[in-house]
Design an enzyme around this catalytic site. Structure first.
Site, PDB file in Angstrom:
ATOM      1  N   ARG A  88       0.790  -1.290   0.166  1.00 35.90           N
ATOM      2  CA  ARG A  88      -0.150   0.101   0.069  1.00 35.90           C
ATOM      3  C   ARG A  88       0.867   1.164   0.147  1.00 35.90           C
ATOM      4  NH1 ARG A  88      -4.571   0.395   4.467  1.00 35.90           N
ATOM      5  NH2 ARG A  88      -5.359  -1.466   3.465  1.00 35.90           N
ATOM      6  N   HIS A  92       0.788   4.128  -2.863  1.00 33.60           N
ATOM      7  CA  HIS A  92       0.396   5.547  -2.623  1.00 33.60           C
ATOM      8  C   HIS A  92       1.658   6.433  -3.049  1.00 33.60           C
ATOM      9  CE1 HIS A  92      -3.143   5.608   0.480  1.00 33.60           C
ATOM     10  NE2 HIS A  92      -3.218   4.351  -0.189  1.00 33.60           N
ATOM     11  N   ASN A 120      -3.930   9.278   3.355  1.00 27.23           N
ATOM     12  CA  ASN A 120      -2.777   8.608   4.031  1.00 27.23           C
ATOM     13  C   ASN A 120      -2.892   8.768   5.442  1.00 27.23           C
ATOM     14  OD1 ASN A 120      -1.796   8.303   1.549  1.00 27.23           O
ATOM     15  ND2 ASN A 120      -0.413  10.158   1.566  1.00 27.23           N
ATOM     16  N   HIS A 220      -5.802  -6.097  -2.179  1.00 29.26           N
ATOM     17  CA  HIS A 220      -6.725  -6.248  -1.096  1.00 29.26           C
ATOM     18  C   HIS A 220      -6.947  -7.642  -0.641  1.00 29.26           C
ATOM     19  CE1 HIS A 220      -8.520  -1.771  -1.665  1.00 29.26           C
ATOM     20  NE2 HIS A 220      -7.254  -1.942  -1.057  1.00 29.26           N
TER      21      HIS A 220
END
Length: 359
Positions: A88, A92, A120, A220
């Site tokens: 993740r 990002h 975030n 996910h």
């Protein structure tokens, strides 16, 4: 166009400048046409002259891949959730200014970082993991390996360590001397965002609908989500997408115990996004969407949204064929990793400490 946007999409457009809104509307029109009526396009980076190579550190730090792999083995063994945390963090980073390590920068008096941006602040962790690996690499090869490369390699190894696929990682990125709070606020997809808006954000990065379904949903299959990110889903259309299935109703009741309906209560409570194999990287999450049990609205929309003709087909394909999912996830991770910050390639640096620009 505005008549068919979700509330979150309209809100996102309203926040931007007039120019940004016009650009976003144009992107949305393009995405609607491509996503609904014809196969999506993508920007193929495989033939581009990118300044990344597989042997970039062959002479300057030949042990870098081994060092990162061994340390990631320890980190994931300590807590399997760390794999999802690193993947993740990489995602990002790449969606804001390209894969340049900007997400790792702490805020200072002269630099407004990305860590406190709304997508975030409540979801990103793993900064200490990167610090830990960076310290080891600096002791072996001081001033050679960029934080951006370190994070990209770590994300690949994290995936492998929980059962996911392997891919070669081109390296040679430089670390940015800047960060962008504004882009971190607008470029990153959110859990409640509508499908069309998410497609637009991927197209903006040069990534296709196929990349989107592989990366967003696929990532996910491991990791946890906070109550604040799935509350609207379990108190919204969860029963509709599961067609009132009694087994799903039991699962929903369990989720509602974890996450109270009132905002502010239990916001930080967490549960697995894949409730079947939460610590194993596999295609189980796609079966979850077929049952209508996706935890996040943004994930479930890939299968049940009225605009999801193409995404629905891709979700079904990955549910039926785990090999196809693994192959696409690998390709998409390389494509995402090749989103570069052109400015940092020219005047970037190799940070000695990933949290701060060199002085």
């Amino acid at each position: 166009l505005t008549n068919i946007l979700t509330f979150s999409e309209k809100k996102s457009l309203a926040k931007g400048s007039l120019e940004n809104r016009r650009s976003m509307k144009l992107l949305l029109v393009i995405c609607i046409v491509h996503a609904i009526f014809i196969p999506c396009f993508s920007f193929d980076v495989s033939g581009m002259d990118l300044p990344l190579t597989l042997d970039y550190y062959k002479s300057t730090c030949p042990t870098v891949f081994d060092v990162i792999r061994k340390e990631m083995e320890c980190i994931v063994k300590e807590d399997p959730r760390n794999a999802a945390i690193i993947i993740r963090l990489h995602f990002h980073d790449c969606f804001v200014q390209g894969c340049d390590g900007s997400v790792l920068l702490d805020e200072t008096e002269s630099l407004k970082g990305e860590k406190k941006a709304s997508p975030n602040i409540n979801s990103l962790k793993g900064y200490k993991i990167i610090d830990r690996i960076k310290n080891i690499i600096e002791s072996e090869c001081p001033g050679v390996v960029s934080c951006a490369d370190l994070l990209t390699i770590s994300a690949r190894d994290a995936t492998i360590l929980v059962g996911g696929p392997y891919w070669d990682v081109p390296v040679g990125r430089k670390d940015s001397k800047t960060a962008s709070y504004a882009l971190a606020t607008t470029n990153l997809p959110t859990p409640d965002e509508g499908l069309i808006s998410i497609i637009a954000k991927f197209y903006y990065q040069g990534l296709s609908v196929e990349d989107m379904v592989a990366l967003i949903v696929g990532a996910h299959t491991i990791g946890m989500a906070q109550c604040r990110n799935f509350r609207s889903r379990i108190y919204g259309d969860f029963r509709v997408t599961t067609a009132l299935n009694p087994v799903s109703a039991t699962y929903l009741a369990r989720l509602q115990e974890i996450c109270p309906e009132s905002s502010g209560e239990g916001d930080k409570n967490v549960t697995a996004m894949d409730n079947v194999t939460p610590n194993l990287f596999d295609n189980s999450i796609y079966h979850t969407l077929l049952r209508g049990e996706g935890l996040l609205s943004s994930d479930q929309a890939m299968y049940t949204s009225m605009f999801g003709i193409q995404t629905r087909r891709i979700v079904s394909k990955y549910a039926e064929n785990p090999v196809a999912f693994f192959e696409q996830f690998s390709k998409s991770m390389v494509k995402m990793g090749n989103i570069l910050n052109s400015k940092s390639l020219v005047d970037g640096e190799v940070r000695r400490n990933c949290r701060f620009v060199n002085t």
